[in-house]
Design an enzyme around this catalytic site. Sequence first.
Site, mmCIF file in Angstrom:
data_model
loop_
_atom_site.group_PDB
_atom_site.id
_atom_site.type_symbol
_atom_site.label_atom_id
_atom_site.label_comp_id
_atom_site.label_asym_id
_atom_site.label_seq_id
_atom_site.Cartn_x
_atom_site.Cartn_y
_atom_site.Cartn_z
ATOM 1 C CG PHE A 207 -1.820 1.256 1.201
ATOM 2 C CD1 PHE A 207 -2.989 1.274 0.446
ATOM 3 C CD2 PHE A 207 -1.479 2.414 1.891
ATOM 4 C CE1 PHE A 207 -3.800 2.399 0.393
ATOM 5 C CE2 PHE A 207 -2.286 3.550 1.840
ATOM 6 C CZ PHE A 207 -3.447 3.534 1.096
ATOM 7 C CG ASP B 196 5.801 3.548 1.908
ATOM 8 O OD1 ASP B 196 5.856 4.220 2.963
ATOM 9 O OD2 ASP B 196 4.763 3.428 1.224
ATOM 10 C CE LYS C 257 -0.718 5.866 7.765
ATOM 11 N NZ LYS C 257 -0.420 5.202 6.512
HETATM 12 C C1 LIG Z 1 -0.711 5.410 5.101
HETATM 13 C C2 LIG Z 1 0.336 5.002 4.152
HETATM 14 C C3 LIG Z 1 0.550 5.709 2.967
HETATM 15 C C4 LIG Z 1 -0.325 6.856 2.530
HETATM 16 O O1 LIG Z 1 -0.239 7.930 3.391
HETATM 17 P P1 LIG Z 1 -1.295 9.152 3.263
HETATM 18 O O2 LIG Z 1 -0.768 10.159 4.234
HETATM 19 O O3 LIG Z 1 -2.626 8.600 3.637
HETATM 20 O O4 LIG Z 1 -1.261 9.609 1.877
HETATM 21 C C5 LIG Z 1 1.592 5.313 2.160
HETATM 22 N N1 LIG Z 1 2.381 4.277 2.490
HETATM 23 C C6 LIG Z 1 2.195 3.570 3.621
HETATM 24 C C7 LIG Z 1 3.118 2.464 3.948
HETATM 25 C C8 LIG Z 1 1.158 3.901 4.474
HETATM 26 O O5 LIG Z 1 0.957 3.184 5.586
#
Ligand SMILES: *Cc1c(COP(=O)(O)O)cnc(C)c1O
Length: 405
Positions: free
Chosen positions: A138, A225, A254
Amino acid sequence: MTSAAPHATFDDPHVMKTYGRLPIALSHGRGCRVWDTEGREYLDGLGGIAVNTLGHAHPKLVPALQEQIGRMIHCSNYYHVPLQEQLAARLVELSGLSNAFFCSTGLEANEAALKLARKFGHDKGIERPEVIVYEKAFHGRSIATLSATGNPKVQAGFGPLVEGFVRVPLNDLEAVEAAVRGNPNVVAVFLETIQGEGGIHAARWDYLQGLRRLCDEHDLLLMLDEVQCGIGRTGKWFAHQWAGIQPDVMPLAKGLGSGVPVGAVVCGPRAAGIFQPGNHGSTFGGNPLSMRAGVETLRIMTEDGLLENAATVGAALRAALARELEGVAGVLEIRGAGLMLGIELDRPCGVLLGRAAEAGLLLSVTADSVVRLVPPLILTVEEAEQIVAILCPLIKDFLSTGTTS
Ligand SMILES: *Cc1c(COP(=O)(O)O)cnc(C)c1O
């Protein structure tokens, strides 16, 4: 606990129906506890989805942000922003990488990473660069990041998807070797160090080390990521540090601002010089308020030993979950690291979200059948025990009655 009285805002006609929301409106919080507009109290096992690093209304963060709001919230990247330089220097120091770009969200950080990968390819004369991405990944909900995401539900209805991705399964180095060997257009390998939305699946340390070697051999960017698993959540500043390797590109968001939107892409020397003036930007990115939130979050985490806390309280939480759920039919696995834990059940369990809230606990369910706990990093052992005391009976009851609605 009494059931919620219907509240006018629960059927609001003006907010788009983007989310399946619980009939609860939260009003305020303190530490790892929050209260709703009806005065009911909840233990926060969700942390706003791994965002509220310092919990709610942290006594060191609040006055710093109040002071910053009174000084300056936003200017523009037409000017130098000293707080950007401060936060970049700290992220560089903690990661061992060399430069940072700032934005506001996770998907924006990942967009920047994907643009870096493409330009890295173009700079080498590769006209149609491709990026290796993962099953169950994701990366966000923009058109490019949902295309990189490995979840058909996130993609459904939004085609045509962005091209230039090659998908492989996690923790299978031969699959990556095969994808690279046959394809001179591959420029980068892009994965979550620990998959969050996909159900808490960690890349193995030896796998990450193997990817690092492969990326060096083939001149590819290793892009990790760490939007969810970074910023101390696993007990190290960044989850890949457990494997003793460094990425070339690391998107963050986050937990970085403790709730104030802050995104960042931290790069090592192979990626730091790719963007030239005019290649990329973000109006809100790096504004003084968000940078102050980042600087203070990292400062308070250091002062208060929150990495160590995430590791020890996470271990205690995991051990207590294992103790209570050991041998329970239908519990498949408890996994994760630090305060990023998943409990996989043998059936879809989205209903637990509402039942836990009714019992006074906020959590999430991801990948349909994985109960996810990503609480604030200030969680205490006592609070971890309280989470277990609320959650485990609910799971056992859910599994024994077999109800899914
Ligand atoms: C939540 C998340 C995203 C997206 O972040 P947003 O601030 O909602 O755009 C991307 N990568 C990972 C691993 C995530 O957990």
